[in-house]
Design an enzyme around this catalytic site. Structure first.
Site, PDB file in Angstrom:
ATOM      1  N   THR A 147       0.801  -1.234   0.000  1.00  0.00           N
ATOM      2  CA  THR A 147       0.000   0.000   0.000  1.00  0.00           C
ATOM      3  C   THR A 147       0.829   1.278   0.000  1.00  0.00           C
ATOM      4  O   THR A 147       0.601   2.176  -0.815  1.00  0.00           O
ATOM      5  CB  THR A 147      -0.948   0.003   1.214  1.00  0.00           C
ATOM      6  OG1 THR A 147      -1.853  -1.090   1.083  1.00  0.00           O
ATOM      7  CG2 THR A 147      -1.732   1.292   1.310  1.00  0.00           C
ATOM      8  N   LYS A 204      -6.924   4.679   5.872  1.00  0.00           N
ATOM      9  CA  LYS A 204      -5.542   4.411   6.271  1.00  0.00           C
ATOM     10  C   LYS A 204      -4.763   5.723   6.262  1.00  0.00           C
ATOM     11  O   LYS A 204      -4.818   6.476   5.277  1.00  0.00           O
ATOM     12  CB  LYS A 204      -4.880   3.439   5.295  1.00  0.00           C
ATOM     13  CG  LYS A 204      -5.452   2.039   5.300  1.00  0.00           C
ATOM     14  CD  LYS A 204      -4.674   1.168   4.319  1.00  0.00           C
ATOM     15  CE  LYS A 204      -5.218  -0.246   4.243  1.00  0.00           C
ATOM     16  NZ  LYS A 204      -4.460  -1.071   3.268  1.00  0.00           N
ATOM     17  N   ASP A 205      -3.988   5.965   7.302  1.00  0.00           N
ATOM     18  CA  ASP A 205      -3.196   7.201   7.343  1.00  0.00           C
ATOM     19  C   ASP A 205      -2.287   7.313   6.126  1.00  0.00           C
ATOM     20  O   ASP A 205      -2.183   8.383   5.510  1.00  0.00           O
ATOM     21  CB  ASP A 205      -2.373   7.279   8.636  1.00  0.00           C
ATOM     22  CG  ASP A 205      -1.579   6.014   8.925  1.00  0.00           C
ATOM     23  OD1 ASP A 205      -0.607   5.740   8.203  1.00  0.00           O
ATOM     24  OD2 ASP A 205      -1.938   5.294   9.874  1.00  0.00           O
ATOM     25  N   ARG A 206      -1.625   6.215   5.748  1.00  0.00           N
ATOM     26  CA  ARG A 206      -0.684   6.282   4.631  1.00  0.00           C
ATOM     27  C   ARG A 206      -1.382   6.567   3.304  1.00  0.00           C
ATOM     28  O   ARG A 206      -0.789   7.147   2.397  1.00  0.00           O
ATOM     29  CB  ARG A 206       0.125   4.986   4.540  1.00  0.00           C
ATOM     30  CG  ARG A 206      -0.657   3.692   4.447  1.00  0.00           C
ATOM     31  CD  ARG A 206       0.260   2.483   4.613  1.00  0.00           C
ATOM     32  NE  ARG A 206      -0.409   1.189   4.508  1.00  0.00           N
ATOM     33  CZ  ARG A 206      -0.944   0.531   5.527  1.00  0.00           C
ATOM     34  NH1 ARG A 206      -0.892   1.061   6.747  1.00  0.00           N
ATOM     35  NH2 ARG A 206      -1.523  -0.653   5.347  1.00  0.00           N
ATOM     36  N   ASP A 217      -3.260   0.789  -5.764  1.00  0.00           N
ATOM     37  CA  ASP A 217      -1.910   0.732  -5.215  1.00  0.00           C
ATOM     38  C   ASP A 217      -1.257  -0.628  -5.434  1.00  0.00           C
ATOM     39  O   ASP A 217      -0.042  -0.752  -5.414  1.00  0.00           O
ATOM     40  CB  ASP A 217      -1.921   1.079  -3.725  1.00  0.00           C
ATOM     41  CG  ASP A 217      -2.930   0.250  -2.926  1.00  0.00           C
ATOM     42  OD1 ASP A 217      -3.766  -0.441  -3.545  1.00  0.00           O
ATOM     43  OD2 ASP A 217      -2.884   0.308  -1.687  1.00  0.00           O
TER      44      ASP A 217
END
Length: 555
Positions: free
Chosen positions: A89, A171-173, A360
């Site tokens: 990811t 998701k933070d990323r 991704d």
């Protein structure tokens, strides 16, 4: 006579002079301001773990306004590949927006080991910032570990920071890395509160409208609804039977079957929404409020909304690819995309925005499902083999735990231990490669510094070289045989390899400046940022290695 010559000169050369004085514009310009014309808004939609074939697998059940609209009005690049390993990811989101690869942008995995210290680092980890919007530590994140600019950074630079850039993902990323270093904001989901949060890297307090949105407690509302199929379950003929051995159970469930009683999973946490299509719904809800309250696409400069949908990945890991849960998730996502495009039409204006959709990474089929259908596959017991390798290394080199990790299908060694004991690092690598190449399921173990001379196809060499960051990647790349991946559980699936099931991703552009059409020649994830740079007439990100996909763009 002199007068006649002068007249003849003017007759012959005047058209040439006239043409020279009125050159054809090099770029499209806004006739009112004489400025370079750009879309009012660019929207990137990254669907986490979306394989390319999902555009078509359920196409007979998709409506006309979601995926089909994008294909009918836009341009699809049918053979877009990820140009590196590992296919995970953080690398994927970074690759799309930087036009680069881990060797350059530095995001070498979701987690990666700093080779000098042996310490593991999470891709967006940043202990210098604090959470905004919750008391949890989930907000101690920023893009500081990313070494290059993004296309969103370059847009900010090109407009003297007048463009507004916002990243959103559960998701933070998925929200932070696409939004870049200079973003106005990035928001992600907090399991403790069910809120959208951020960090002090961006701001000290949430905007009032975000507080209002959070106070609706939509995550709790969706979790209490439970998850049943959108249509009668017997119509899901593209999937395995509901009760099978390939799917994982949610916490508290006796069987992995519909309906999923998520309402029973509200035990001091709002995490259950991640593993349902409602996570995507919540993300789109927040994105629409962001468009409205931040007035994106309403100013004099192009804005950029970087949107990532994370629940598709959680659901894929839980149930595998052939599950009714996956089919239902994509049927619902198709409707969500239709609604979101309609929102963009109404708020920004049809033809006034550019949107692209990609992923991704992809994912593999469940190994047990494959073997039950006579296709070679299996699980590779990485933890057991790592222990065995360390036993053999200790026998040979008289030191314990020389190998730290097989993370990202790479062998990271305890370099501090090796240096302090004056061990021969090259001999340790050679010994480890010989050991690994004898293990069942391993196709090849390769010294990262000698990839160019390895006896493997050139295309795989390129993937390894592009994914190798000397400071953040392991010393040996492990290539498993097709259909195998690291793990012990027999349910669900994962990703991370060089194989097409992990590397072949969708790429569809639609809207302002985009032609209608399709392309089957190979393109790569790294070409997305270059194509956007060409569309916007701005500089490419500073680590970019991709090329504009010229067929996509209107001349």
């Amino acid at each position: 006579m002199k007068i006649l010559k002068s007249l003849l000169f003017l007759a012959v050369f005047t058209p040439l002079v006239s043409t020279a004085q009125k050159p054809k514009p090099a770029v499209i310009t806004n006739k009112l301001t004489n400025a370079v014309a750009r879309p009012k808004l660019v929207v990137g939609i990254v669907v986490d773990q979306m394989r390319w074939d999902y555009l078509y697998r359920y196409a007979d059940r998709y409506g006309s306004g979601g995926f089909k609209r994008m294909l009918a009005e836009g341009f699809t690049c049918e053979n877009t590949q990820i140009p590196y390993v590992p296919t995970v990811t953080a690398c994927g989101h970074t690759g799309i927006y930087t036009g680069s690869v881990p060797a350059i942008h530095g995001i070498a995995g979701n987690d990666f080991i700093i080779q000098a210290t042996g310490k593991s680092l999470y891709c967006t980890e940043d202990s210098t910032v604090n959470t905004v919007g919750s008391t949890s530590k989930a907000g101690q994140m920023s893009p500081v570990n990313m070494l290059t600019t993004t296309i969103t950074d370059e847009l900010k630079l090109a407009t003297n920071f007048n463009s507004k850039v916002i990243g959103i993902a559960m998701k933070d990323r998925g929200g932070i890395l696409p939004a870049g270093h200079t973003a106005n904001a990035a928001y992600w989901y907090d399991d403790l509160t069910g809120n959208w949060i951020t960090s002090t890297y961006y701001m000290n307090n949430l905007p009032a409208w975000v507080d209002v949105f959070n106070n609706q407690k939509l995550a709790e509302k969706y979790i209490k609804q439970d998850w049943n199929t959108l249509y009668p379950i017997e119509t899901y003929t593209q999937s395995s039977a509901d009760n099978n051995l390939y799917e994982g159970k949610l916490k508290g469930e006796e069987k992995p079957i519909f309906p999923h009683a998520t309402s029973k999973m509200l035990n001091g946490s709002y995490s259950a929404v991640r593993n349902t299509p409602y996570g995507n719904t919540l993300t789109f809800d927040f994105a629409k409020e962001t468009l409205k309250n931040e007035q994106m696409g309403k100013g004099d400069y192009t804005d950029f909304l970087a949107l990532s949908l994370s629940s598709t990945d959680y659901i894929g890991h839980q149930y595998g690819l052939n599950a009714i849960e996956i089919e239902d998730t994509y049927l619902r996502l198709d409707k969500e995309i239709e609604d979101f495009l309609n929102t963009l039409d109404a708020t920004v204006g049809k033809g006034e925005y550019t949107v692209f959709l990609s992923a991704d990474h992809g994912a593999a089929h469940n190994p047990l499902f494959l073997t039950d259908n006579k296709i070679p596959a299996g699980l590779w017991p990485s933890s057991t083999i790592l222990k065995s390798l360390n036993v053999e290394l200790e026998k040979e080199f008289k030191q314990p735990k020389i190998a730290l990790s097989f993370s990202n299908y790479q062998v990271s060694f305890n370099n501090k231990l090796i240096e302090s004991n004056k061990l021969d690092a090259d001999k340790i690598k050679e010994f480890s490669i010989k050991f690994l190449n004898k293990q069942e399921g391993v196709a090849n173990a390769i010294d990262m510094e000698k990839v160019s001379i390895a006896s493997i196809p050139e295309s795989i060499k390129t993937l390894i070289i592009n994914g190798y960051n000397r400071e953040r990647s392991g010393a040996i790349q492990i290539l498993l045989k097709p259909g195998l991946f690291s793990g012990y559980g027999t349910t669900g699936t994962t990703h991370g390899s060089w194989n097409p099931y992990d590397t072949h991703i969708p790429l569809v552009f639609m809207g302002w400046g985009i032609k209608h059409g399709s392309l089957n020649r190979k393109t790569t994830m790294a070409d997305i940022a270059s194509t956007l740079a060409a569309l916007l007439h701005i500089q490419e990100p500073n680590g970019n290695i991709g090329f504009p996909i010229e067929e996509v763009l209107k001349k």
